[in-house]
Design a protein around this motif. Sequence first.
Motif, PDB file in Angstrom:
ATOM      1  N   PRO A  30       0.652  -1.179  -0.258  1.00 46.05           N
ATOM      2  CA  PRO A  30      -0.020  -0.023   0.075  1.00 46.05           C
ATOM      3  C   PRO A  30       0.890   1.153   0.025  1.00 46.05           C
ATOM      4  O   PRO A  30       0.550   2.225  -0.547  1.00 46.05           O
ATOM      5  CB  PRO A  30      -0.893  -0.191   1.304  1.00 46.05           C
ATOM      6  CG  PRO A  30      -0.878  -1.457   1.648  1.00 46.05           C
ATOM      7  CD  PRO A  30       0.314  -2.046   1.073  1.00 46.05           C
ATOM      8  N   PHE A  31       2.161   1.243   0.577  1.00 48.40           N
ATOM      9  CA  PHE A  31       2.683   2.297   0.873  1.00 48.40           C
ATOM     10  C   PHE A  31       3.500   2.580  -0.762  1.00 48.40           C
ATOM     11  O   PHE A  31       3.682   3.783  -0.965  1.00 48.40           O
ATOM     12  CB  PHE A  31       3.935   2.455   1.791  1.00 48.40           C
ATOM     13  CG  PHE A  31       3.245   2.353   3.195  1.00 48.40           C
ATOM     14  CD1 PHE A  31       2.544   3.477   3.656  1.00 48.40           C
ATOM     15  CD2 PHE A  31       3.370   1.106   4.076  1.00 48.40           C
ATOM     16  CE1 PHE A  31       2.114   3.217   5.094  1.00 48.40           C
ATOM     17  CE2 PHE A  31       2.738   0.869   5.159  1.00 48.40           C
ATOM     18  CZ  PHE A  31       2.126   2.115   5.894  1.00 48.40           C
ATOM     19  N   HIS A  36       3.294   6.088  -5.730  1.00 50.28           N
ATOM     20  CA  HIS A  36       3.384   6.080  -7.097  1.00 50.28           C
ATOM     21  C   HIS A  36       1.882   6.548  -7.666  1.00 50.28           C
ATOM     22  O   HIS A  36       1.738   6.483  -8.803  1.00 50.28           O
ATOM     23  CB  HIS A  36       3.918   4.733  -7.553  1.00 50.28           C
ATOM     24  CG  HIS A  36       5.297   4.453  -7.402  1.00 50.28           C
ATOM     25  ND1 HIS A  36       5.971   3.971  -6.208  1.00 50.28           N
ATOM     26  CD2 HIS A  36       6.416   4.994  -8.037  1.00 50.28           C
ATOM     27  CE1 HIS A  36       7.098   4.040  -6.331  1.00 50.28           C
ATOM     28  NE2 HIS A  36       7.514   4.800  -7.496  1.00 50.28           N
ATOM     29  N   PHE A  37       1.006   6.780  -6.475  1.00 50.47           N
ATOM     30  CA  PHE A  37      -0.493   7.097  -7.139  1.00 50.47           C
ATOM     31  C   PHE A  37      -0.282   8.623  -7.547  1.00 50.47           C
ATOM     32  O   PHE A  37       0.276   9.607  -6.861  1.00 50.47           O
ATOM     33  CB  PHE A  37      -1.451   7.020  -6.096  1.00 50.47           C
ATOM     34  CG  PHE A  37      -2.769   7.528  -6.544  1.00 50.47           C
ATOM     35  CD1 PHE A  37      -3.465   6.503  -7.316  1.00 50.47           C
ATOM     36  CD2 PHE A  37      -3.341   8.841  -6.075  1.00 50.47           C
ATOM     37  CE1 PHE A  37      -4.868   7.147  -7.449  1.00 50.47           C
ATOM     38  CE2 PHE A  37      -4.415   9.173  -6.374  1.00 50.47           C
ATOM     39  CZ  PHE A  37      -5.203   8.225  -7.108  1.00 50.47           C
ATOM     40  N   THR A 126       3.407   9.443   4.103  1.00 47.63           N
ATOM     41  CA  THR A 126       2.190   9.527   5.035  1.00 47.63           C
ATOM     42  C   THR A 126       2.838   9.215   6.503  1.00 47.63           C
ATOM     43  O   THR A 126       3.945   9.520   6.704  1.00 47.63           O
ATOM     44  CB  THR A 126       1.441   8.299   4.773  1.00 47.63           C
ATOM     45  OG1 THR A 126       0.134   8.051   5.576  1.00 47.63           O
ATOM     46  CG2 THR A 126       2.183   6.927   4.813  1.00 47.63           C
ATOM     47  N   LYS A 127       1.807   9.187   7.615  1.00 45.48           N
ATOM     48  CA  LYS A 127       2.272   9.225   8.901  1.00 45.48           C
ATOM     49  C   LYS A 127       1.395   8.141   9.496  1.00 45.48           C
ATOM     50  O   LYS A 127       0.269   8.371  10.046  1.00 45.48           O
ATOM     51  CB  LYS A 127       1.842  10.612   9.520  1.00 45.48           C
ATOM     52  CG  LYS A 127       2.620  10.953  10.767  1.00 45.48           C
ATOM     53  CD  LYS A 127       2.289  12.205  11.349  1.00 45.48           C
ATOM     54  CE  LYS A 127       3.448  12.566  12.244  1.00 45.48           C
ATOM     55  NZ  LYS A 127       3.218  14.098  12.969  1.00 45.48           N
ATOM     56  N   PRO A 128       1.825   6.838   9.300  1.00 45.25           N
ATOM     57  CA  PRO A 128       1.022   5.740   9.946  1.00 45.25           C
ATOM     58  C   PRO A 128       0.807   5.801  11.273  1.00 45.25           C
ATOM     59  O   PRO A 128      -0.107   5.505  11.821  1.00 45.25           O
ATOM     60  CB  PRO A 128       1.754   4.443   9.349  1.00 45.25           C
ATOM     61  CG  PRO A 128       3.029   5.120   8.854  1.00 45.25           C
ATOM     62  CD  PRO A 128       3.092   6.438   8.674  1.00 45.25           C
ATOM     63  N   GLY A 129       1.926   6.247  12.314  1.00 48.00           N
ATOM     64  CA  GLY A 129       1.609   6.293  13.476  1.00 48.00           C
ATOM     65  C   GLY A 129       0.529   7.353  14.013  1.00 48.00           C
ATOM     66  O   GLY A 129       0.016   7.203  15.317  1.00 48.00           O
ATOM     67  N   TYR A 132      -3.016   8.219   9.863  1.00 41.17           N
ATOM     68  CA  TYR A 132      -3.437   8.700   8.426  1.00 41.17           C
ATOM     69  C   TYR A 132      -3.617   7.810   7.402  1.00 41.17           C
ATOM     70  O   TYR A 132      -3.134   6.803   7.256  1.00 41.17           O
ATOM     71  CB  TYR A 132      -2.207   9.673   7.905  1.00 41.17           C
ATOM     72  CG  TYR A 132      -1.834  10.965   8.487  1.00 41.17           C
ATOM     73  CD1 TYR A 132      -2.443  11.377   9.543  1.00 41.17           C
ATOM     74  CD2 TYR A 132      -1.067  11.917   7.611  1.00 41.17           C
ATOM     75  CE1 TYR A 132      -1.981  12.576  10.260  1.00 41.17           C
ATOM     76  CE2 TYR A 132      -0.793  13.066   8.541  1.00 41.17           C
ATOM     77  CZ  TYR A 132      -0.968  13.345   9.657  1.00 41.17           C
ATOM     78  OH  TYR A 132      -0.704  14.534  10.070  1.00 41.17           O
ATOM     79  N   MET A 133      -4.683   8.166   6.690  1.00 34.34           N
ATOM     80  CA  MET A 133      -5.141   7.394   5.558  1.00 34.34           C
ATOM     81  C   MET A 133      -4.351   7.680   4.641  1.00 34.34           C
ATOM     82  O   MET A 133      -3.804   8.850   4.203  1.00 34.34           O
ATOM     83  CB  MET A 133      -6.810   7.614   5.204  1.00 34.34           C
ATOM     84  CG  MET A 133      -7.085   8.865   4.677  1.00 34.34           C
ATOM     85  SD  MET A 133      -7.094  10.311   5.729  1.00 34.34           S
ATOM     86  CE  MET A 133      -8.017   9.785   6.885  1.00 34.34           C
ATOM     87  N   LEU A 134      -4.272   6.635   3.394  1.00 34.75           N
ATOM     88  CA  LEU A 134      -3.233   7.276   2.494  1.00 34.75           C
ATOM     89  C   LEU A 134      -4.078   7.803   1.555  1.00 34.75           C
ATOM     90  O   LEU A 134      -3.268   8.729   0.609  1.00 34.75           O
ATOM     91  CB  LEU A 134      -2.811   5.857   1.639  1.00 34.75           C
ATOM     92  CG  LEU A 134      -1.844   4.780   2.897  1.00 34.75           C
ATOM     93  CD1 LEU A 134      -1.500   3.407   1.991  1.00 34.75           C
ATOM     94  CD2 LEU A 134      -0.642   5.394   3.000  1.00 34.75           C
ATOM     95  N   THR A 135      -5.275   7.828   1.168  1.00 33.75           N
ATOM     96  CA  THR A 135      -5.947   8.416   0.094  1.00 33.75           C
ATOM     97  C   THR A 135      -7.290   8.985   0.895  1.00 33.75           C
ATOM     98  O   THR A 135      -7.801   8.283   1.723  1.00 33.75           O
ATOM     99  CB  THR A 135      -6.273   7.772  -1.237  1.00 33.75           C
ATOM    100  OG1 THR A 135      -7.016   6.637  -0.725  1.00 33.75           O
ATOM    101  CG2 THR A 135      -5.093   7.227  -1.895  1.00 33.75           C
ATOM    102  N   PHE A 136      -8.017   9.858   0.259  1.00 29.81           N
ATOM    103  CA  PHE A 136      -9.347  10.295   0.522  1.00 29.81           C
ATOM    104  C   PHE A 136     -10.051  10.690  -0.694  1.00 29.81           C
ATOM    105  O   PHE A 136      -9.493  10.841  -1.806  1.00 29.81           O
ATOM    106  CB  PHE A 136      -9.253  11.599   1.359  1.00 29.81           C
ATOM    107  CG  PHE A 136      -8.718  12.818   0.784  1.00 29.81           C
ATOM    108  CD1 PHE A 136      -9.590  13.645   0.298  1.00 29.81           C
ATOM    109  CD2 PHE A 136      -7.559  13.137   0.950  1.00 29.81           C
ATOM    110  CE1 PHE A 136      -9.438  14.871  -0.198  1.00 29.81           C
ATOM    111  CE2 PHE A 136      -6.875  14.386   0.262  1.00 29.81           C
ATOM    112  CZ  PHE A 136      -7.952  15.097  -0.115  1.00 29.81           C
ATOM    113  N   ARG A 137     -11.408  10.626  -0.602  1.00 28.82           N
ATOM    114  CA  ARG A 137     -12.153  10.604  -1.889  1.00 28.82           C
ATOM    115  C   ARG A 137     -13.545  11.644  -1.780  1.00 28.82           C
ATOM    116  O   ARG A 137     -13.754  11.712  -0.857  1.00 28.82           O
ATOM    117  CB  ARG A 137     -13.062   9.115  -2.145  1.00 28.82           C
ATOM    118  CG  ARG A 137     -12.004   8.121  -2.443  1.00 28.82           C
ATOM    119  CD  ARG A 137     -12.481   7.103  -3.394  1.00 28.82           C
ATOM    120  NE  ARG A 137     -13.568   6.513  -2.551  1.00 28.82           N
ATOM    121  CZ  ARG A 137     -14.216   5.312  -3.207  1.00 28.82           C
ATOM    122  NH1 ARG A 137     -13.967   4.978  -4.422  1.00 28.82           N
ATOM    123  NH2 ARG A 137     -15.350   5.066  -2.787  1.00 28.82           N
TER     124      ARG A 137
END
Length: 392
Positions: A30-31, A36-37, A126-129, A132-137
């Motif tokens: 996912p990271f 690359h998204f 991102t900040k997994p700690g 944070y979600m990776l994307t939002f819609r």
Amino acid sequence: MKETAMRRITEWKIVFAGVVVFLMVASAIPFYRHRHFRVPVVAGPGVTKVIKLSRYLPNLKGTAADADVFYLEGKEPGGKVLVMAGTHPNEPAGLLASLIMIENAVVEKGTLIIIPTFNRSGSMDTKPGDGYMLTFRLPTPWGPKTFRMGNRDASPLDVWPDPDVYIHYPDRQLMSYIDARNTNRTWPGRPDGPLMERVTFAAMELMRREKVDVAIDLHGAETMFPVTNCIVAPEKSSRLATRASLYVKAREGFDSHVEPSPVGFRGLSHREIGDYSDTLPFLLEAPIPFLDQPTGPKTEKLLLDGKDPFLLSLAKKKKLFVPYDENGWPIDKRVGQHSSVMLEIISQFSRKSPQRAILIRDVPRYAELVKNGTGYYFHNPARTDKRHLYLI
Ligand SMILES: [Zn+2]
């Protein structure tokens, strides 16, 4: 008998190692995909050229920090305004307001220059700690549009190692180590410094070479942080900031007060741009409850609607710096504030300096964004001529 036991232990070790490798790869995918998204951007009728920031500092070429720079040039010459979003990529209202301008604005006079992912490296981190979600819609008339959620600072994949202490250039003020990766501490930068100093230096060069009149840096700030819901301006920009603040209050009914840019706190855009160029800087803060510490889970819903029961109880105890009720602080309101305050600063500047006027139309203001929603203003990339499509 002993040999069988040994073999069994070895087998278990192999299985265990296999599980560890599987978990590592599965959690890395996912990271990798997030980094690359790319967000499709439909260049609107006003866009006349798109270049890279490295045009102003060639050594940025090929780095993750080489951001896209959208030019919207009017037929009539006039003044120039630079909009920077994504200085802190975990404050997405600025990104959305800047993309709405790119996709919709028509410039009749002067030039609008927009950098939607100013800290491009941070926009791919991102900040997994902090959950944070990776994307939002966001919903749009043609279906949901996905955006990358970024981190506040540049990625350690691009800027490494961190110093023990970040020493600001040129004032030598001592800052936290993390500020070496914070594009709102590395102004005015230098051409051969750490990567984020090079990003801010390239932007300084852009402003000096293009003779930019007004620079606007879009941010979001916690509701519990005193510098929120405001326009931060140094002495040279304060009259225009005050006029913009009064006009949006009187005509559009929302608050965005003026905060003076502190002289002794170095590295900030609203301080250094004014001190190292002829440009008038403004930094816009819209409240973002998602970044407050005492909230519930950091969900996509909280990012977008800004509703949180813990903040609500703190608001009742007068611990917040903005009015806060059951309606939260939705993204459409935050994007609308940015949009209206930007347009008002540009209009007040144009009124004061008619020979350098910048005339922009077809950018929605606060009331329209609150009514129609942010997604309403994004165009369908699948139905766009590829020549107008950019991936940021
Ligand atoms: Zn910020």
